[in-house]
Write an enzyme that holds these catalytic residues in place. Structure first.
Site, PDB file in Angstrom:
ATOM      1  N   ASP A 197     -20.883  -6.581  -0.446  1.00  0.00           N
ATOM      2  CA  ASP A 197     -19.466  -6.218  -0.291  1.00  0.00           C
ATOM      3  C   ASP A 197     -18.790  -5.459  -1.441  1.00  0.00           C
ATOM      4  O   ASP A 197     -18.930  -5.840  -2.606  1.00  0.00           O
ATOM      5  CB  ASP A 197     -18.620  -7.481  -0.123  1.00  0.00           C
ATOM      6  CG  ASP A 197     -19.263  -8.504   0.759  1.00  0.00           C
ATOM      7  OD1 ASP A 197     -20.191  -8.167   1.486  1.00  0.00           O
ATOM      8  OD2 ASP A 197     -18.826  -9.662   0.705  1.00  0.00           O
TER       9      ASP A 197
ATOM     10  N   ASP B 279     -13.342 -15.228  -0.247  1.00  0.00           N
ATOM     11  CA  ASP B 279     -13.000 -13.807  -0.213  1.00  0.00           C
ATOM     12  C   ASP B 279     -11.485 -13.561  -0.321  1.00  0.00           C
ATOM     13  O   ASP B 279     -10.871 -12.972   0.575  1.00  0.00           O
ATOM     14  CB  ASP B 279     -13.574 -13.129   1.053  1.00  0.00           C
ATOM     15  CG  ASP B 279     -15.057 -13.406   1.234  1.00  0.00           C
ATOM     16  OD1 ASP B 279     -15.713 -13.737   0.230  1.00  0.00           O
ATOM     17  OD2 ASP B 279     -15.562 -13.302   2.365  1.00  0.00           O
TER      18      ASP B 279
HETATM   19  C1  FRU Z   1     -19.889 -11.099   3.074  1.00  0.00           C
HETATM   20  C2  FRU Z   1     -20.118 -12.298   2.179  1.00  0.00           C
HETATM   21  C3  FRU Z   1     -18.807 -12.871   1.690  1.00  0.00           C
HETATM   22  C4  FRU Z   1     -19.217 -13.573   0.441  1.00  0.00           C
HETATM   23  C5  FRU Z   1     -20.264 -12.647  -0.099  1.00  0.00           C
HETATM   24  C6  FRU Z   1     -21.353 -13.303  -0.867  1.00  0.00           C
HETATM   25  O1  FRU Z   1     -20.966 -10.223   3.088  1.00  0.00           O
HETATM   26  O2  FRU Z   1     -20.872 -13.278   2.862  1.00  0.00           O
HETATM   27  O3  FRU Z   1     -18.149 -13.685   2.623  1.00  0.00           O
HETATM   28  O4  FRU Z   1     -18.151 -13.730  -0.447  1.00  0.00           O
HETATM   29  O5  FRU Z   1     -20.803 -11.964   1.000  1.00  0.00           O
HETATM   30  O6  FRU Z   1     -22.210 -12.363  -1.429  1.00  0.00           O
END
Ligand code: FRU
Length: 518
Positions: A70, A188
């Site tokens: 992300d 998040d």
């Molecule tokens: C989305 C996710 C988020 C989390 C992150 C961990 O791709 O699963 O929800 O914070 O990746 O790497």
């Protein structure tokens, strides 16, 4: 500031003490010691130059080495734009999450700034998960999810120069949550300013499994209060709404999020991992959101966890992670995995989210080639129209063709293709002929073909296609729909050819530019 709690149970007013106490704690903690910023940066410095360039893109952000997921902390601060990302430097697979850091002035050239966060505290020893950033009075605040075992909490780090980041501890933990919210799937944080108050939206799961987005508010970025469930699933997910974010466009409030595991719905949500926008009216003061339209953002193979930033000239810029998903990535053997999309300008018009490649990419155009009124026969190759780091703009008259489109990354035996299918009224992105093994998640359609429904405009279809060595981004009919995908071809093809199954199909206009990094 009474609630600014951390592992050390310090008050926010005593942030400095808290950091020092935690450092002592960390020294006692063997697991936390394994991951530090300096260790990660040393690893990148020593190993990144050995990564093969074979599948590396030239104008998309990628990890210097290792794994990227992300986009995080996309913000403007200290006169530059910053993009952080979920980073595991030590392998091409997901692992204990760090935040990598790029800086850019134009969304095209990315300057590596090093590692901003490592899971080096007791309270985040299992990962610094995704989050956001905001600048306030010359200080950059990074909000992220601190993961420790089964517990996810929201934490903050600050920086006064964009180079060094100081962790300030946990700002929201499970005690702030209503009973029926998971403490495990609570992550998040996306922070923004609205009506003079700071708000945070967070991905969450209600007991019973429904994805939801929680809202918190604050005056000072340290003390947060729970302000309600802003949004619940419109349909069942297999998990939570990951990576929510917020912007305003076309007079509407827009929530963007990535619900895990939406079921395929006709031609939408063909991936196990997809992202949606919901436009409507938010009332943050009272913790409510009234949706009036919603759709999938991208209909290609790899597009997830987009994050948005409103820039000073008013544009809303969105960048997403090309989640590897259903492809055997040959890049993994080269020691890296993960690519960001080109940043896109987004705009809500008549209830539809339009997407355009960030306009600054046009400063990197070279070697313009133009054609007009070319009849398309089987395999029409045009002089000067080829390459694997190019932009193609074409308006095609479909005529009686059942299939009309373009092969990209073509070599003697392999290619991917993008075409309009007159029978289904869909644009199809097909990577079944790339020569690279595909597999697919049991929750998704297949790994080879994606399609989106598109109306012809007076019998025409238009494509704006960006190719960058191992990925393609397709903007259809002036940004009305997009399809994004990693395309790894066995032979690293650079050919482009047009095809149609009826001889009245024609290229009305075609432009090609090389994209050259200067
Ligand atoms: C989305 C996710 C988020 C989390 C992150 C961990 O791709 O699963 O929800 O914070 O990746 O790497």
């Amino acid at each position: 500031m009474s609630d600014f709690e951390s592992e050390c149970a310090c008050k926010s007013g005593e942030g400095e003490d808290m950091v020092e106490n935690e450092e002592i704690d960390c020294r006692k903690n063997a697991a936390a010691e394994r991951y530090t910023i300096s260790r990660a940066e040393k690893y990148v410095d020593e190993h990144a130059s050995a990564v093969s360039k074979k599948y590396r893109c030239i104008y998309h952000a990628m990890p210097p080495i290792g794994w990227m997921n992300d986009p995080n902390g996309f913000c403007r601060a200290f006169g530059k734009y910053h993009l952080f990302f979920q980073f595991h430097p030590y392998s091409a697979g997901w692992g204990p999450m760090h935040w990598g850091h790029y800086e850019t002035e134009d969304f095209v050239k990315w300057k590596w700034k090093g590692v901003a966060l490592a899971p080096d505290k007791e309270y985040d020893k299992d990962g610094c998960f995704s989050g956001s950033a905001i600048e306030k009075n010359g200080v950059m605040y990074l909000f992220y999810t601190a993961v420790k075992g089964d517990v996810q909490r929201q934490a903050v780090a600050t920086s006064e120069n964009g180079d060094k980041f100081k962790k300030r501890g946990i700002v929201i933990d499970g005690e702030k949550l209503p009973e029926n919210c998971s403490r495990r799937d609570f992550r998040d944080p996306y922070v923004f300013l609205s009506g003079g108050r700071y708000y945070m939206i967070c991905g969450s799961q209600a007991t019973g499994g429904d994805g939801q987005i929680l809202l918190f508010s604050s005056d000072n970025l340290f003390d947060w209060e729970f302000s309600g469930v802003l949004r619940k699933d419109s349909k069942p997910t297999l998990g939570i709404y990951e990576c929510p974010c917020f912007c305003v466009s076309g007079g509407k409030d827009i929530i963007i999020a990535s619900p895990q595991g939406y079921k395929t719905d006709d031609w939408r949500f063909e991936n196990a991992w997809s992202s949606i926008y919901t436009a409507g009216k938010a009332d943050f003061k009272n913790g409510s959101f009234l949706p009036d339209c919603e759709d999938e953002i991208d209909g290609g193979f790899n597009f997830y966890a987009p994050q948005v930033l409103t820039v000073p000239d008013g544009r809303v810029i969105m960048i997403a992670w090309m989640i590897p998903g259903a492809i055997e990535s040959p890049a993994a053997a080269d020691g890296w995995r993960g690519t960001m999309t080109l940043p896109r300008e987004i705009e809500l018009k008549n209830g539809k989210l339009y997407q355009y490649p960030v306009r600054e990419i046009e400063n990197y155009r070279k070697n313009h080639v133009r054609f007009e009124n070319v009849s398309i026969e089987k395999d029409t190759v045009l002089n000067g129209v080829s390459g694997d780091k190019i932009e193609l703009l074409c308006d095609i008259f479909v005529g009686k063709a059942k299939k009309v489109g373009v092969k990209i990354f073509e070599s003697e035996n392999n290619y991917a293709s993008v075409y309009y299918d007159g029978e289904s009224g869909k644009v199809v992105f097909d990577r079944s002929q790339t020569g690279i093994a595909l597999y697919h998640d049991e929750n998704e359609k297949d790994a080879a073909v994606r399609s989106v429904k598109v109306d012809l405009k007076n019998g025409y279809i238009s494509f704006r296609i960006f190719l960058d060595v191992s990925c393609a981004e397709i903007f259809i009919n002036g940004g009305e729909r997009t399809m994004t995908g990693n395309v790894f071809t066995k032979e690293n093809g650079k050919g482009v050819s047009f095809f149609a199954d009826s001889n009245d199909a024609k290229i009305v206009s075609l432009e090609k530019y090389d994209i050259v990094m200067i």
